[in-house]
Design a protein around this motif. Structure first.
Motif, short mmCIF file in Angstrom:
data_model
loop_
_atom_site.label_atom_id
_atom_site.label_comp_id
_atom_site.label_asym_id
_atom_site.label_seq_id
_atom_site.Cartn_x
_atom_site.Cartn_y
_atom_site.Cartn_z
N UNK A 14 0.75 -1.23 -0.09
CA UNK A 14 -0.05 -0.10 -0.01
C UNK A 14 0.85 1.16 -0.05
N UNK A 15 1.86 1.23 0.76
CA UNK A 15 2.91 2.30 0.70
C UNK A 15 3.52 2.46 -0.48
N UNK A 16 3.95 1.45 -1.24
CA UNK A 16 4.49 1.42 -2.69
C UNK A 16 3.54 2.15 -3.56
N UNK A 17 2.33 1.56 -3.34
CA UNK A 17 1.24 1.90 -4.44
C UNK A 17 0.92 3.38 -3.94
N UNK A 18 0.99 4.06 -2.83
CA UNK A 18 0.83 5.25 -2.59
C UNK A 18 1.70 6.16 -3.27
N UNK A 19 3.09 5.77 -3.07
CA UNK A 19 4.30 6.68 -3.98
C UNK A 19 3.93 6.64 -5.11
N UNK A 20 3.73 5.31 -5.89
CA UNK A 20 3.70 5.47 -7.21
C UNK A 20 2.48 6.07 -7.61
N UNK A 21 1.31 6.12 -7.00
CA UNK A 21 0.14 7.22 -7.34
C UNK A 21 0.46 8.64 -7.41
N UNK A 22 1.24 9.04 -6.43
CA UNK A 22 1.97 10.15 -6.33
C UNK A 22 2.57 10.73 -7.29
N UNK A 23 3.77 9.71 -7.71
CA UNK A 23 4.33 9.93 -8.90
C UNK A 23 3.62 10.07 -10.22
N UNK A 24 2.53 9.28 -10.35
CA UNK A 24 1.81 9.37 -11.48
C UNK A 24 0.97 10.44 -11.51
#
Length: 225
Positions: free
Chosen positions: A146-156
């Motif tokens: 979930x943390x990785x997904x949150x970071x990737x979402x922010x980058x996207x």
């Protein structure tokens, strides 16, 4: 009435009771009362005949068709199934004896079966503890994902924001190549792109421009023969 077996009162693995031949409970220790709940409240005076499933109480009391009651002595030895047809039942090894109009029941759980059940419970507890550990590890992995997904979402989202700033039609001067900004100012194309993206410009000279500039220099500063 005094308990005929007071030393057995605290032993729940042993079921002891005195029952009239009409099924009326005279006395029962805790082990027997636990077996007949909730089919009967287990209090003296209650009728517990229906709690004897195999053999039936009528058979034990000698009142069933084709049976005869004896005055005293053993009535039955073997497995007694006690409980409720609609609920919990339990089979125990027991002895039923008659004393006048009263039946005395002594039965005990199979120790080997209890040991086996205890081992099964221990195994289930170990499996449960292992499942709890696996679940905790899975939750930890899920949190990390979930943390990785949150970071990737922010980058996207940041990338989409940059794209949205660059999309559309740019008004650019056909001569000096400056870009008109939203406030009608004119900005060098390099500065505009750098301000609206992560692009950084470096300057060089292409071969065609190099040749053109050299010809221009030869015109301005002719080479000596």
């Amino acid at each position: 009435m005094d308990h005929p077996f007071p030393e057995l009162e605290s032993l729940t693995a042993v079921a002891v009771a005195n029952v009239d031949e009409d099924g009326t409970l005279r006395w029962a220790k805790a082990g027997f009362r636990r077996l007949i709940e909730p089919a009967s409240d287990g209090h003296p005076g209650a009728n517990v005949a229906h709690c004897f499933l195999q053999p039936t109480f009528e058979t034990l009391a000698g009142t069933a068709a084709g049976t005869a009651a004896s005055d005293a002595g053993d009535v039955y030895r073997g497995l007694l199934t006690i409980g409720d047809f609609q609920g919990r039942t339990c089979s125990l090894r027991g002895v039923v004896t008659r004393a006048g109009r009263e039946l005395r029941i002594i039965a005990e759980h199979d120790i080997e079966e209890l040991t086996r059940l205890n081992e099964v419970v221990l195994m289930l507890n170990r499996d449960y503890a292992g499942a709890q550990r696996d679940l905790a590890q899975a939750n930890l992995v899920l949190q990390q994902l979930n943390q990785t997904l949150t970071l990737q979402k922010a980058e996207l989202q940041a990338t989409l924001d940059r794209v949205s700033r660059l999309e559309g039609i740019l008004s650019i001067c056909s001569y000096c190549k400056k870009v008109r900004t939203s406030d009608d100012a004119w900005q060098q194309v390099e500065h505009y792109v750098t301000d609206h993206s992560d692009v950084v410009f470096s300057h060089g000279i292409c071969p065609a421009c190099y040749e053109d500039q050299m010809r221009h220099l030869d015109t301005v500063f002719p080479r000596q023969p």
